[in-house]
Design a protein around this motif. Structure first.
Motif, PDB file in Angstrom:
ATOM      1  N   LEU A   1       4.299  -6.748 -10.878  1.00 28.90           N
ATOM      2  CA  LEU A   1       2.863  -6.623 -11.130  1.00 28.90           C
ATOM      3  C   LEU A   1       2.465  -7.415 -12.366  1.00 28.90           C
ATOM      4  O   LEU A   1       3.272  -7.625 -13.288  1.00 28.90           O
TER       5      LEU A   1
ATOM      6  N   THR B   1       1.425  -6.483  -5.454  1.00 32.57           N
ATOM      7  CA  THR B   1       0.086  -6.685  -4.887  1.00 32.57           C
ATOM      8  C   THR B   1       0.107  -7.983  -4.092  1.00 32.57           C
ATOM      9  O   THR B   1       0.969  -8.843  -4.315  1.00 32.57           O
TER      10      THR B   1
ATOM     11  N   SER C   1      -2.949  -5.711 -13.108  1.00 33.75           N
ATOM     12  CA  SER C   1      -2.833  -4.760 -11.986  1.00 33.75           C
ATOM     13  C   SER C   1      -2.334  -3.415 -12.482  1.00 33.75           C
ATOM     14  O   SER C   1      -2.745  -2.373 -11.985  1.00 33.75           O
ATOM     15  N   LEU C   2      -1.444  -3.441 -13.457  1.00 33.46           N
ATOM     16  CA  LEU C   2      -0.931  -2.184 -14.017  1.00 33.46           C
ATOM     17  C   LEU C   2      -2.084  -1.380 -14.631  1.00 33.46           C
ATOM     18  O   LEU C   2      -2.185  -0.159 -14.446  1.00 33.46           O
TER      19      LEU C   2
ATOM     20  N   SER D   1       3.477   3.846  -0.911  1.00 38.14           N
ATOM     21  CA  SER D   1       4.265   4.007  -2.130  1.00 38.14           C
ATOM     22  C   SER D   1       5.744   4.098  -1.741  1.00 38.14           C
ATOM     23  O   SER D   1       6.089   4.702  -0.720  1.00 38.14           O
TER      24      SER D   1
ATOM     25  N   HIS E   1       7.370   4.301  -8.210  1.00 36.89           N
ATOM     26  CA  HIS E   1       7.461   2.879  -7.848  1.00 36.89           C
ATOM     27  C   HIS E   1       8.563   2.264  -8.704  1.00 36.89           C
ATOM     28  O   HIS E   1       8.283   1.561  -9.680  1.00 36.89           O
TER      29      HIS E   1
ATOM     30  N   ARG F   1      -5.160  -1.573 -13.744  1.00 41.09           N
ATOM     31  CA  ARG F   1      -5.992  -1.061 -12.640  1.00 41.09           C
ATOM     32  C   ARG F   1      -5.359   0.169 -11.997  1.00 41.09           C
ATOM     33  O   ARG F   1      -6.026   1.143 -11.695  1.00 41.09           O
ATOM     34  N   PHE F   2      -4.035   0.116 -11.808  1.00 36.98           N
ATOM     35  CA  PHE F   2      -3.354   1.249 -11.173  1.00 36.98           C
ATOM     36  C   PHE F   2      -3.413   2.504 -12.047  1.00 36.98           C
ATOM     37  O   PHE F   2      -3.573   3.603 -11.549  1.00 36.98           O
TER      38      PHE F   2
ATOM     39  N   GLU G   1       0.811  -1.224   0.000  1.00 35.65           N
ATOM     40  CA  GLU G   1       0.000   0.000   0.000  1.00 35.65           C
ATOM     41  C   GLU G   1       0.839   1.268   0.000  1.00 35.65           C
ATOM     42  O   GLU G   1       0.558   2.191  -0.741  1.00 35.65           O
TER      43      GLU G   1
ATOM     44  N   PHE H   1       4.294   6.994 -12.725  1.00 34.15           N
ATOM     45  CA  PHE H   1       4.034   5.825 -11.871  1.00 34.15           C
ATOM     46  C   PHE H   1       5.338   5.070 -11.585  1.00 34.15           C
ATOM     47  O   PHE H   1       5.634   4.740 -10.431  1.00 34.15           O
TER      48      PHE H   1
END
Lengths: 507, 137
Positions: free
Chosen positions: B36, A95, B40-41, A65, B31, B43-44, A63, B27
């Protein structure tokens, strides 16, 4: 028996609680409610490993960052980007489903990253959702996770949010039985303040200090844990828990040494009890100044008055404490009594004593601890016990001022402070009402392993000079000496009948 | 370069052409090491998968982003790093994109440039004659 291979956390105070570290390869479940400091502790575990023990580490986030984690770590002086550039720390954002899937695969990308950098530590922040997130039994999922981490021989800290831990009734998490070590963080409400605590619930393969220990999160440093004062100490403290029957320190109060057998013994504990204003702090200043005069290091720990005020008061009785501080012979430490965190406070005293090595110590006053910690229950007594043991270990002659609430006479030496059995010497100071004035009396009520003459002596505090003990026999101006009275500390002194033979002898 | 306008900066960079390119760049800068799946990418980032796939290719081509390729894994490890490639424009663009206002200005500049290029393409398809920018009434 082989020495266990222990992983030092490097976190201030925590390794002492863990008896030098955690067995390598242990899976550590780090439980705590929101805001208890799980992320800080986990990140520090990896940071200290990489920066101090040459043990690279991974930080896995779901969660938070990485950018914010790096920013927050910088607040503590931890340069994570530098360690990342040196390939000693890697922060991986993922995740929970991916994380779990990865740990189940023999060729896990995550573990491959760990292997490539030679990681020895891993911190996973927030595994709660991983456990049973897919509708699986949390215990089984956790088992899978543990197996994956152990393939790489990683010492893993897995943070899990446990909201039920905010309070005194923790609910055991199913994963606790599988984890090798369980560390529980709490925020405890004490009156209107909040104190953080850390508890080692279990830890396989080594000894550790039980109970809840306080900790703080300190800017520029990180976590600082303080072993609870009640925790058992090193055995050398017990061995030293006696005073030296041959070495005494003089009190610095003219006339007092004669009635305390030449001074207080090194390693002894003395309580000076009396109502506010009788001159306890004056005596304390003289005791400290006497030490400085003899070239002995002396420490004054104050909860009542701040340092400038102590210096000013000392000056009024002709003592230049500042000069002695400058010479390095005196140290005066003030800690505000509001919301004392007892473990931290004790740790600070221990640090000062170890570093400064005083021969004389004064606490002004022990009653303020009572007001802060409460005299009922065990906290105050345990704290005082720990203080006495610490001072005996360091063989200091220690004086504790104690404010007895009784203005005239004294019906109890320590009031509600049940500590007289721990104390070697007790000196009572009280006002004596004779005629239309108050006179000051001093009685040595207890001197352990010493002859004690329990007569009351008159004393006075003279401006620019301090306190001195007056002769029991010689008149004080127009007034009769104390030897002519009886019942001096029972609130109703009366004159001795002149025909009494003992009085006549004294004459 | 401290106060370079977004449009000028984007023109100089050249490689960032769409909103998704910029969002993906930001992004990954936040990060820098992610594990991922493509789902998920998506979704992000909140964009469609084809756009993200195209933008990923753009970033991979710059050398700023590397990606593990393992058929047996649904997830991929993406590592974002400026080391070794030294794109001097990167700090400037990230600084502008670090605020909501800056991001809006960058998106607006991208859109403006897209419009200009569309006009340019239409001019080319009309034999080089300038087009009347005023719509017919």
């Amino acid at each position: 028996m082989p020495e266990p291979d222990l992983v030092k956390t490097g976190i201030s105070g925590l390794d002492a609680i863990l008896s030098e570290g955690i067995p390598r390869g242990n899976v550590i479940l780090l439980e705590g409610a929101i805001g208890t400091g799980k992320t800080t502790l986990g990140v520090e575990f990896v940071y200290r490993g990489a920066s101090e023990f040459d043990e690279p580490g991974l930080i896995v986030l779901f969660e938070v960052s990485p950018e914010k984690l790096v920013r927050d770590a910088a607040r503590f002086g931890w340069d994570l980007p530098a360690l990342e550039r040196e390939n000693r720390v890697k922060i991986i954002f993922t995740t929970r489903p991916v994380f779990l899937q990865e740990l189940q695969q023999a060729d896990s990308l995550l573990l491959e990253e760990a292997a490539k950098m030679g990681a020895r530590r891993i911190f996973v922040d927030g595994v709660a959702g991983v456990l049973g997130g897919n509708g699986d039994e949390p215990r089984e999922v956790f088992h899978v996770l543990v197996e994956g981490l152990q393939r790489e021989h990683l010492t893993a800290v897995l943070a899990v949010e446990a909201s039920a831990l905010h309070g005194d009734h923790p609910v055991a998490l199913p994963e606790e039985s599988i984890a090798d070590t369980v560390i529980r963080l709490r925020m405890e409400d004490i009156a209107r303040s909040t104190v953080r605590s850390v508890q080692i619930v279990k830890s396989r393969g080594h000894d550790f200090q039980m109970g809840r220990h306080s900790f703080r999160i300190v800017d520029g440093h990180g976590i600082q844990a303080y072993r609870r004062v009640q925790a058992p100490r090193r055995s050398n403290r017990d061995r030293a828990a006696a005073f030296d029957p041959t070495s005494r320190v003089t009190t610095g109060v003219p006339g007092l040494d004669a009635i305390v057998n030449g001074g207080y013994l090194l390693g002894s504990t003395t309580v000076v009890a009396g109502i506010s204003g009788v001159g306890k702090s004056v005596m304390a200043c003289q005791f400290i100044a006497e030490g400085a005069r003899l070239g002995e290091r002396s420490l004054m720990l104050s909860l009542d008055e701040q340092v400038p005020q102590i210096l000013r008061n000392a000056k009024s009785i002709g003592i230049d404490l500042q000069a002695e501080i400058d010479r390095g012979l005196v140290r005066v430490h003030y800690d505000p009594p509001q919301e004392i965190e007892v473990d931290h406070h004790f740790h600070e005293i221990e640090r000062i004593v170890q570093e400064f090595k005083p021969k004389r110590v004064v606490f002004d006053s022990i009653s303020t601890y009572g007001s802060s910690l409460g005299t009922e229950g065990r906290l105050f007594r345990d704290f005082f016990h720990a203080l006495v043991a610490l001072m005996k270990e360091h063989q200091t002659a220690t004086v504790y001022n104690h404010e007895n609430p009784e203005m005239l006479g004294m019906s109890s030496m320590m009031g509600t402070f049940h500590m007289s059995s721990l104390v070697d010497n007790i000196i009572l100071m009280n006002w004596v009402e004779i005629g239309d004035g108050f006179r000051l009396g001093l009685t040595v009520a207890k001197m352990r392993a010493n002859p004690t003459i329990r007569t009351t002596h008159e004393c006075e505090v003279v401006n620019g000079e301090g306190m001195r003990i007056l002769s029991r026999q010689l008149p004080v101006g127009m007034a009769l000496p104390f030897s002519r009275y009886q019942g001096l500390i029972s609130r109703a002194p009366t004159r001795h009948p002149l025909q009494r033979p003992d009085i006549d002898e004294q004459k | 370069m401290e106060h370079e306008e977004p449009r000028g900066l984007l023109d100089r960079i050249g490689v960032l052409r769409h909103r998704c390119d910029l969002d993906l760049l930001v992004f990954f800068s936040r990060h820098p090491r992610v594990l991922l799946t493509s789902e998920s990418l998506v979704r992000f980032l909140g964009d469609d998968d084809s756009e993200i796939a195209r933008s990923l290719d753009v970033l991979l081509a710059t050398g700023l982003l590397t990606r593990t390729q393992t058929d047996t894994h649904a997830a991929r490890l993406y590592v974002f790093s400026n080391e070794g490639v030294h794109h001097e424009w990167l700090p400037g663009i990230l600084r502008i994109a670090s605020t909501a206002e800056g991001r809006r200005r960058l998106l607006s500049a991208l859109s403006e440039r897209d419009d200009d290029e569309s006009i340019g393409r239409r001019q080319t398809s009309h034999g080089g004659k300038p087009l009347d920018p005023t719509p017919d009434r």
